[in-house]
Design a protein around this motif. Structure first.
Motif, PDB file in Angstrom:
ATOM      1  N   ASN A  63      29.025  10.801  64.861  1.00  0.00           N
ATOM      2  CA  ASN A  63      30.214  10.000  64.630  1.00  0.00           C
ATOM      3  C   ASN A  63      30.185   9.470  63.202  1.00  0.00           C
ATOM      4  O   ASN A  63      29.159   8.973  62.751  1.00  0.00           O
ATOM      5  CB  ASN A  63      30.282   8.823  65.601  1.00  0.00           C
ATOM      6  CG  ASN A  63      31.668   8.241  65.677  1.00  0.00           C
ATOM      7  OD1 ASN A  63      32.562   8.850  66.236  1.00  0.00           O
ATOM      8  ND2 ASN A  63      31.861   7.066  65.112  1.00  0.00           N
ATOM      9  N   ILE A  64      31.296   9.617  62.496  1.00  0.00           N
ATOM     10  CA  ILE A  64      31.437   9.079  61.148  1.00  0.00           C
ATOM     11  C   ILE A  64      32.750   8.302  61.116  1.00  0.00           C
ATOM     12  O   ILE A  64      33.795   8.802  61.543  1.00  0.00           O
ATOM     13  CB  ILE A  64      31.444  10.198  60.080  1.00  0.00           C
ATOM     14  CG1 ILE A  64      30.111  10.955  60.121  1.00  0.00           C
ATOM     15  CG2 ILE A  64      31.710   9.616  58.700  1.00  0.00           C
ATOM     16  CD1 ILE A  64      30.087  12.213  59.271  1.00  0.00           C
ATOM     17  N   PHE A  65      32.682   7.074  60.618  1.00  0.00           N
ATOM     18  CA  PHE A  65      33.833   6.174  60.591  1.00  0.00           C
ATOM     19  C   PHE A  65      34.200   5.884  59.142  1.00  0.00           C
ATOM     20  O   PHE A  65      33.355   5.460  58.352  1.00  0.00           O
ATOM     21  CB  PHE A  65      33.476   4.891  61.335  1.00  0.00           C
ATOM     22  CG  PHE A  65      34.529   3.817  61.278  1.00  0.00           C
ATOM     23  CD1 PHE A  65      35.816   4.063  61.687  1.00  0.00           C
ATOM     24  CD2 PHE A  65      34.209   2.549  60.823  1.00  0.00           C
ATOM     25  CE1 PHE A  65      36.786   3.066  61.650  1.00  0.00           C
ATOM     26  CE2 PHE A  65      35.154   1.546  60.781  1.00  0.00           C
ATOM     27  CZ  PHE A  65      36.447   1.808  61.194  1.00  0.00           C
ATOM     28  N   VAL A  66      35.467   6.141  58.789  1.00  0.00           N
ATOM     29  CA  VAL A  66      35.976   5.855  57.456  1.00  0.00           C
ATOM     30  C   VAL A  66      37.037   4.762  57.585  1.00  0.00           C
ATOM     31  O   VAL A  66      38.043   4.954  58.265  1.00  0.00           O
ATOM     32  CB  VAL A  66      36.592   7.110  56.794  1.00  0.00           C
ATOM     33  CG1 VAL A  66      37.107   6.781  55.395  1.00  0.00           C
ATOM     34  CG2 VAL A  66      35.595   8.263  56.769  1.00  0.00           C
ATOM     35  N   HIS A  67      36.780   3.635  56.940  1.00  0.00           N
ATOM     36  CA  HIS A  67      37.702   2.504  56.981  1.00  0.00           C
ATOM     37  C   HIS A  67      38.263   2.305  55.580  1.00  0.00           C
ATOM     38  O   HIS A  67      37.524   1.971  54.658  1.00  0.00           O
ATOM     39  CB  HIS A  67      36.974   1.244  57.455  1.00  0.00           C
ATOM     40  CG  HIS A  67      37.852   0.047  57.539  1.00  0.00           C
ATOM     41  ND1 HIS A  67      37.732  -1.012  56.691  1.00  0.00           N
ATOM     42  CD2 HIS A  67      38.868  -0.253  58.379  1.00  0.00           C
ATOM     43  CE1 HIS A  67      38.632  -1.922  56.998  1.00  0.00           C
ATOM     44  NE2 HIS A  67      39.334  -1.484  58.013  1.00  0.00           N
ATOM     45  N   GLY A  68      39.554   2.547  55.432  1.00  0.00           N
ATOM     46  CA  GLY A  68      40.196   2.406  54.130  1.00  0.00           C
ATOM     47  C   GLY A  68      41.101   1.200  54.079  1.00  0.00           C
ATOM     48  O   GLY A  68      41.914   0.988  54.982  1.00  0.00           O
ATOM     49  N   GLU A  69      40.940   0.408  53.029  1.00  0.00           N
ATOM     50  CA  GLU A  69      41.853  -0.700  52.767  1.00  0.00           C
ATOM     51  C   GLU A  69      42.648  -0.328  51.527  1.00  0.00           C
ATOM     52  O   GLU A  69      42.076  -0.047  50.474  1.00  0.00           O
ATOM     53  CB  GLU A  69      41.083  -1.998  52.554  1.00  0.00           C
ATOM     54  CG  GLU A  69      40.384  -2.457  53.807  1.00  0.00           C
ATOM     55  CD  GLU A  69      39.656  -3.772  53.637  1.00  0.00           C
ATOM     56  OE1 GLU A  69      39.379  -4.179  52.485  1.00  0.00           O
ATOM     57  OE2 GLU A  69      39.365  -4.392  54.661  1.00  0.00           O
ATOM     58  N   ILE A  70      43.969  -0.286  51.680  1.00  0.00           N
ATOM     59  CA  ILE A  70      44.843   0.115  50.589  1.00  0.00           C
ATOM     60  C   ILE A  70      45.887  -0.968  50.348  1.00  0.00           C
ATOM     61  O   ILE A  70      46.170  -1.776  51.232  1.00  0.00           O
ATOM     62  CB  ILE A  70      45.511   1.479  50.855  1.00  0.00           C
ATOM     63  CG1 ILE A  70      46.488   1.402  52.033  1.00  0.00           C
ATOM     64  CG2 ILE A  70      44.461   2.557  51.099  1.00  0.00           C
ATOM     65  CD1 ILE A  70      47.336   2.657  52.241  1.00  0.00           C
ATOM     66  N   ARG A  71      46.444  -0.954  49.158  1.00  0.00           N
ATOM     67  CA  ARG A  71      47.483  -1.929  48.821  1.00  0.00           C
ATOM     68  C   ARG A  71      48.715  -1.667  49.674  1.00  0.00           C
ATOM     69  O   ARG A  71      49.169  -0.526  49.816  1.00  0.00           O
ATOM     70  CB  ARG A  71      47.819  -1.812  47.336  1.00  0.00           C
ATOM     71  CG  ARG A  71      48.745  -2.891  46.836  1.00  0.00           C
ATOM     72  CD  ARG A  71      48.860  -2.849  45.332  1.00  0.00           C
ATOM     73  NE  ARG A  71      49.268  -1.531  44.885  1.00  0.00           N
ATOM     74  CZ  ARG A  71      50.115  -1.307  43.886  1.00  0.00           C
ATOM     75  NH1 ARG A  71      50.614  -2.304  43.207  1.00  0.00           N
ATOM     76  NH2 ARG A  71      50.429  -0.089  43.553  1.00  0.00           N
ATOM     77  N   ALA A  72      49.240  -2.707  50.278  1.00  0.00           N
ATOM     78  CA  ALA A  72      50.420  -2.587  51.131  1.00  0.00           C
ATOM     79  C   ALA A  72      51.605  -2.049  50.340  1.00  0.00           C
ATOM     80  O   ALA A  72      51.713  -2.261  49.135  1.00  0.00           O
ATOM     81  CB  ALA A  72      50.759  -3.946  51.731  1.00  0.00           C
ATOM     82  N   GLY A  73      52.477  -1.351  51.044  1.00  0.00           N
ATOM     83  CA  GLY A  73      53.700  -0.853  50.435  1.00  0.00           C
ATOM     84  C   GLY A  73      53.892   0.651  50.577  1.00  0.00           C
ATOM     85  O   GLY A  73      54.935   1.176  50.215  1.00  0.00           O
ATOM     86  N   ARG A  74      52.889   1.347  51.104  1.00  0.00           N
ATOM     87  CA  ARG A  74      53.015   2.796  51.307  1.00  0.00           C
ATOM     88  C   ARG A  74      53.777   3.054  52.609  1.00  0.00           C
ATOM     89  O   ARG A  74      53.602   2.339  53.596  1.00  0.00           O
ATOM     90  CB  ARG A  74      51.647   3.454  51.398  1.00  0.00           C
ATOM     91  CG  ARG A  74      50.706   3.073  50.294  1.00  0.00           C
ATOM     92  CD  ARG A  74      50.876   3.949  49.085  1.00  0.00           C
ATOM     93  NE  ARG A  74      49.884   3.589  48.079  1.00  0.00           N
ATOM     94  CZ  ARG A  74      50.130   3.583  46.795  1.00  0.00           C
ATOM     95  NH1 ARG A  74      51.319   3.905  46.354  1.00  0.00           N
ATOM     96  NH2 ARG A  74      49.195   3.266  45.938  1.00  0.00           N
ATOM     97  N   ASP A  75      54.582   4.103  52.634  1.00  0.00           N
ATOM     98  CA  ASP A  75      55.327   4.413  53.852  1.00  0.00           C
ATOM     99  C   ASP A  75      54.419   5.084  54.886  1.00  0.00           C
ATOM    100  O   ASP A  75      53.307   5.521  54.575  1.00  0.00           O
ATOM    101  CB  ASP A  75      56.557   5.279  53.552  1.00  0.00           C
ATOM    102  CG  ASP A  75      56.208   6.632  52.964  1.00  0.00           C
ATOM    103  OD1 ASP A  75      55.336   7.335  53.528  1.00  0.00           O
ATOM    104  OD2 ASP A  75      56.812   7.009  51.939  1.00  0.00           O
TER     105      ASP A  75
END
Length: 146
Positions: A63-75
């Motif tokens: 199991n590999i978990f990728v957690h991405g935090e990105i700047r809000a505003g993408r559709d």
């Protein structure tokens, strides 16, 4: 911003796989969103045996978990493409089944993030933000984008 944290059992990913995955996640994010590479961070967390649980049980399978935090505003379509491309690339580089990869993308309001000594701009305000960055910092930022 963005920051992607890749969590896997200790020793699951080789140093070369980590390097390849960091480059691929950065390329995916930048090509889909248009963000410059100097914003992208990829951090690896290796979890010791007995410290990774799935369904309340110690992890027994891959199991590999990728957690991405990105700047809000993408559709939604942009975020779905990020998720799917990162999932497939992670599986390929890690030589894992795609069903063993989890990818989460979380929006963070731009004004709740500080990078390069500045609060990030709201979507659409990037040009004015870039103009406010001192030249010595811009030089360092651009050097990361080679």
């Amino acid at each position: 911003m963005p920051t992607y944290v890749v969590t896997a059992p200790d020793g699951r990913l080789s140093p070369q796989q980590k390097q390849d995955l960091a480059a691929q996640i950065t390329d995916i994010h930048c090509s889909i969103t248009g963000a410059p590479a100097y914003f992208a961070q990829v951090i690896f967390v290796d979890v010791a045996a007995g410290n990774y649980f799935l369904a309340g049980m110690p992890l027994q399978k891959d199991n590999i978990f990728v957690h991405g935090e990105i700047r809000a505003g993408r559709d939604a379509m942009t975020k779905e493409k990020l998720i799917l491309d990162i999932m497939v690339s992670t599986a390929s580089i890690a030589e894992a089944e795609v069903s063993n990869i989890q990818v989460y993308i979380v929006d963070v309001p731009a004004r709740q993030i500080a990078e390069w000594g500045q609060i990030l701009p709201n979507p659409g305000d990037e040009e004015a933000w870039d103009e406010s960055i001192p030249d010595h910092i811009k030089k360092r930022m651009r050097a990361l984008s080679h």
